[in-house]
Every structure is written in structure tokens, then in C-alpha cells.
Design a protein around this motif. Structure first.
Motif, mmCIF file in Angstrom:
data_model
loop_
_atom_site.group_PDB
_atom_site.id
_atom_site.type_symbol
_atom_site.label_atom_id
_atom_site.label_comp_id
_atom_site.label_asym_id
_atom_site.label_seq_id
_atom_site.Cartn_x
_atom_site.Cartn_y
_atom_site.Cartn_z
ATOM 1 N N ALA A 194 96.714 90.126 8.202
ATOM 2 C CA ALA A 194 97.671 90.665 7.228
ATOM 3 C C ALA A 194 98.871 89.751 7.101
ATOM 4 O O ALA A 194 99.274 89.380 6.003
ATOM 5 C CB ALA A 194 98.094 92.062 7.643
ATOM 6 N N THR A 195 99.408 89.362 8.223
ATOM 7 C CA THR A 195 100.595 88.496 8.201
ATOM 8 C C THR A 195 100.272 87.139 7.608
ATOM 9 O O THR A 195 101.060 86.571 6.848
ATOM 10 C CB THR A 195 101.146 88.337 9.629
ATOM 11 O OG1 THR A 195 101.573 89.610 10.075
ATOM 12 C CG2 THR A 195 102.307 87.380 9.660
ATOM 13 N N ILE A 196 99.120 86.610 7.946
ATOM 14 C CA ILE A 196 98.739 85.310 7.400
ATOM 15 C C ILE A 196 98.637 85.380 5.882
ATOM 16 O O ILE A 196 99.183 84.538 5.171
ATOM 17 C CB ILE A 196 97.416 84.840 8.028
ATOM 18 C CG1 ILE A 196 97.663 84.474 9.491
ATOM 19 C CG2 ILE A 196 96.840 83.666 7.254
ATOM 20 C CD1 ILE A 196 96.425 84.104 10.257
ATOM 21 N N TYR A 197 97.964 86.385 5.389
ATOM 22 C CA TYR A 197 97.853 86.508 3.931
ATOM 23 C C TYR A 197 99.224 86.715 3.298
ATOM 24 O O TYR A 197 99.545 86.141 2.263
ATOM 25 C CB TYR A 197 96.919 87.660 3.562
ATOM 26 C CG TYR A 197 95.464 87.292 3.684
ATOM 27 C CD1 TYR A 197 94.884 86.371 2.807
ATOM 28 C CD2 TYR A 197 94.665 87.840 4.678
ATOM 29 C CE1 TYR A 197 93.553 86.016 2.912
ATOM 30 C CE2 TYR A 197 93.325 87.501 4.789
ATOM 31 C CZ TYR A 197 92.772 86.591 3.912
ATOM 32 O OH TYR A 197 91.458 86.247 4.022
ATOM 33 N N ARG A 198 100.028 87.541 3.943
ATOM 34 C CA ARG A 198 101.348 87.786 3.365
ATOM 35 C C ARG A 198 102.182 86.510 3.367
ATOM 36 O O ARG A 198 102.900 86.212 2.408
ATOM 37 C CB ARG A 198 102.048 88.909 4.151
ATOM 38 C CG ARG A 198 101.459 90.295 3.811
ATOM 39 C CD ARG A 198 102.234 91.460 4.439
ATOM 40 N NE ARG A 198 101.904 91.669 5.843
ATOM 41 C CZ ARG A 198 101.589 92.852 6.380
ATOM 42 N NH1 ARG A 198 101.544 93.939 5.622
ATOM 43 N NH2 ARG A 198 101.326 92.955 7.657
ATOM 44 N N THR A 199 102.056 85.742 4.443
ATOM 45 C CA THR A 199 102.827 84.495 4.520
ATOM 46 C C THR A 199 102.331 83.481 3.501
ATOM 47 O O THR A 199 103.121 82.777 2.866
ATOM 48 C CB THR A 199 102.725 83.916 5.938
ATOM 49 O OG1 THR A 199 103.200 84.882 6.861
ATOM 50 C CG2 THR A 199 103.553 82.654 6.059
ATOM 51 N N LEU A 200 101.026 83.398 3.331
ATOM 52 C CA LEU A 200 100.493 82.453 2.352
ATOM 53 C C LEU A 200 101.022 82.775 0.961
ATOM 54 O O LEU A 200 101.385 81.871 0.202
ATOM 55 C CB LEU A 200 98.971 82.475 2.380
ATOM 56 C CG LEU A 200 98.336 81.739 3.582
ATOM 57 C CD1 LEU A 200 96.858 82.041 3.700
ATOM 58 C CD2 LEU A 200 98.572 80.234 3.474
ATOM 59 N N ASP A 201 101.084 84.044 0.649
ATOM 60 C CA ASP A 201 101.638 84.421 -0.651
ATOM 61 C C ASP A 201 103.057 83.891 -0.807
ATOM 62 O O ASP A 201 103.420 83.334 -1.841
ATOM 63 C CB ASP A 201 101.663 85.946 -0.805
ATOM 64 C CG ASP A 201 100.285 86.505 -1.134
ATOM 65 O OD1 ASP A 201 99.399 85.709 -1.499
ATOM 66 O OD2 ASP A 201 100.103 87.724 -1.035
ATOM 67 N N LEU A 202 103.835 84.070 0.239
ATOM 68 C CA LEU A 202 105.231 83.613 0.184
ATOM 69 C C LEU A 202 105.307 82.101 0.037
ATOM 70 O O LEU A 202 106.135 81.578 -0.704
ATOM 71 C CB LEU A 202 105.975 84.051 1.456
ATOM 72 C CG LEU A 202 106.198 85.562 1.584
ATOM 73 C CD1 LEU A 202 106.720 85.902 2.969
ATOM 74 C CD2 LEU A 202 107.162 86.047 0.505
ATOM 75 N N LEU A 203 104.419 81.424 0.737
ATOM 76 C CA LEU A 203 104.427 79.957 0.666
ATOM 77 C C LEU A 203 104.048 79.479 -0.726
ATOM 78 O O LEU A 203 104.576 78.483 -1.212
ATOM 79 C CB LEU A 203 103.481 79.377 1.718
ATOM 80 C CG LEU A 203 104.000 79.486 3.156
ATOM 81 C CD1 LEU A 203 102.894 79.177 4.156
ATOM 82 C CD2 LEU A 203 105.182 78.545 3.366
ATOM 83 N N VAL A 204 103.141 80.200 -1.343
ATOM 84 C CA VAL A 204 102.761 79.837 -2.705
ATOM 85 C C VAL A 204 103.933 80.087 -3.652
ATOM 86 O O VAL A 204 104.299 79.235 -4.443
ATOM 87 C CB VAL A 204 101.517 80.627 -3.157
ATOM 88 C CG1 VAL A 204 101.292 80.467 -4.647
ATOM 89 C CG2 VAL A 204 100.287 80.164 -2.388
ATOM 90 N N GLU A 205 104.530 81.257 -3.499
ATOM 91 C CA GLU A 205 105.668 81.590 -4.371
ATOM 92 C C GLU A 205 106.812 80.597 -4.236
ATOM 93 O O GLU A 205 107.511 80.303 -5.200
ATOM 94 C CB GLU A 205 106.219 82.980 -4.025
ATOM 95 C CG GLU A 205 105.330 84.121 -4.464
ATOM 96 C CD GLU A 205 105.720 85.418 -3.759
ATOM 97 O OE1 GLU A 205 106.891 85.559 -3.348
ATOM 98 O OE2 GLU A 205 104.833 86.290 -3.602
#
Lengths: 148, 148
Positions: B56-67
Motif C-alpha cells: 500500500a505504501t509503495i503504491y501510494r509513494t509511487l503515485d506521489l513520485l509521479v505527481e
DNA sequence: CTTCTTGCAAACCATTTGCATCATT
DNA sequence: AATGATGCAAATGGTTTGCAAGAAG
């Protein structure tokens, strides 16, 4: 259509598979809706005509249609796959808007030529490729710019 | 890397989000593996270093990194997404073998030029596009030809 | 009649989300 | 202390699969 059914029948025959009414119905439905269709659409449309076919059968049939070269599976950047006719449908590529999903079909001589050159240089088979462009259409670009 | 962390910190700050050790670890891990990585790789690699982070955290972090523009999400035709550095990573496109999954990065002036022209003509924003080519690499093509 | 097909429901798999607990600022 | 963040486990959604019942050649 007649042509396609014939091709399909031959393909099935060559694999000792049967041309059932469900398979026939799926292929027919694809011809009725020339656009980019998804499995869900097929299920829905067939149901409306009381020519039901389960999801399982639809997916299985789509696989067969792809294998037989009648249908092409295309990735339009959604979570699910889209399909379009391959047979008798001139070669083209897709440009997809990342925001609104708008799809534009195109084929461009210059790009094809450059791609072939690039493939050859890179150890990829020329001319069998298929490519898609993701970007923003003008309408969505304007909306984005205003949002920022 | 230092640069990226700074960009990330600024982005998070601007959104009233926090730079946690998990987020830091994910970003660091991305820098350690320059290739095209998937969420699963990150989870696996982090676990090996006892710097666990849940999916969950990895996916959430990846989203932030993309944004925040540090990481780019790329579609390599698999069922799952891949990610690659965007920051300090020169613009390029991907050519993917449909059979073995081999990925080739390239950038081609002539194609870019033609694409821009095409986009302009078609009502798509030029130069923000991203495209991928699917085909068969020579090795797989030969295997295919022999199979037929 | 035999072999392949179908539909159903359960399984899958990557990704997302609700929620109680924990950690930054 | 207050607001976000985390991990877990359950939910999601498209697609696949095992299996018993049914149909095409």
C-alpha cells in the motif's frame, strides 16, 4: 463479414475446434460495432439481443479471434483491453488522450518509414510493429493549463 | 539523488505531506536500480534490506513520485505497471518485444519531428506525448518463423 | 457417441481503500 | 498535540479457470 466467418471457420477447423452459435454471435457483433470495443460491450450488446454469451465465452472467443488474425487487441491505456477488426481494416495507429480517453486513428507514411529504419537498426522486425501515442488533446491541454 | 529528494521534499511540503522514512526509502531504492522497475521489485528489494514498506505504501509513494515529476509510469505491455526515473533522465521512448518482453530505449529526431507535426495537425498537444512500439525482436521473430 | 463448449462460481492478480494505530511536524 | 502516514486485511475489477452439464461434428 462472410469472409471473416470463413477465415474463422477455417482457423477453428485447423485446430479441431467448433464453430458454435456463441462464437458466431460474438464475431457478428464485432462487425456491427466498428469502433474500439471492449469485452463488456459485447456482453451487454449480446444480452440485449437475447444472444447471451457468458463473459468466459466472450473472452475465450476473443482470444481465438485474435489468434486467427481477425481481430486485434489494442491497448488504449485503460484498465481493460479493447479490440478492433484486423481483417479488411487498413493498418493504422492510435493516438490517445491521457485525460479524456479520446482516440484518434492515424497512419503516417513518414513515421512508418522512420520506424522501419529504426527497427532495422535496433534488431527489431520491421513492419510488424504497432505503436501508440499517449498525450493530451488540445481541449484537455487547455483545461490543464487553466487548472495550474 | 540529492536533487530528487529535494524536489520530493518540496513537493510534499507544498501539499502538507510528510517526508517519512518509507517514502525516503522508496525513492532511494529507485535510484539504486536504474532500470524499469515494478512495485513488486521495490517491495522485494526493500524487504531484503529490512527497510520494509507495505505494498500500500509503495503504491501510494509511487503515485506521489509521479505527481511530483520525479518518476514516470511506463506501460511495457505487462499486466502490471513499470516505473522509471523522469528527473535527470533524458527523454526517450520504448520499443517492446511482444514475445520476450525485451525493452529497447530510443529517441529519434526524425520521428519526434514527424510526431509533432502529426499532433499539431490532429489537435493533440505536440511534444508532451510519449509513445511505445510493440513488435518482435529479431530473435523472437526467427523463433516464430520456425514455429510456423 | 465423442470431443469440444458453455456457464457458473471461484480463483487470480495488480492495485486500492477503510480503519485503527503509529509517527512526523 | 494534531495531522498525516502506515500496515493490515478486505475490497475491487478485469480476466482466467475448474468443473459439471450440454451441444456440435
Amino acid at each position: 463479414m462472410t469472409h471473416a466467418i470463413q477465415v474463422f471457420a477455417e482457423y477453428l477447423n485447423s485446430k479441431d475446434l467448433k464453430l458454435t452459435k456463441e462464437r458466431r454471435a460474438v464475431l457478428q457483433e464485432i462487425f456491427l460495432h466498428p469502433g474500439h470495443l471492449e469485452a463488456e460491450d459485447l456482453a451487454h450488446n449480446l444480452r440485449k439481443k437475447r444472444k447471451r454469451a457468458s463473459r468466459a465465452t466472450i473472452y475465450r472467443t476473443l482470444d481465438l479471434l485474435v489468434e486467427s488474425g481477425i481481430v486485434r487487441k489494442v491497448d488504449l491505456g485503460h484498465e481493460h483491453s479493447h479490440y478492433e477488426l484486423e481483417l479488411d481494416n487498413p493498418h493504422h495507429e492510435h493516438m490517445i488522450c491521457l485525460k479524456c480517453g479520446k482516440v484518434l486513428e492515424f497512419s503516417d507514411k513518414a513515421i512508418e518509414r522512420d520506424l522501419n529504419r529504426l527497427c532495422k537498426r535496433s534488431g527489431f522486425e520491421p513492419s510488424s510493429h504497432r505503436f501508440q501515442i499517449f498525450g493530451y488533446c488540445d481541449r484537455c491541454r487547455k483545461a490543464r493549463e487553466q487548472a495550474v
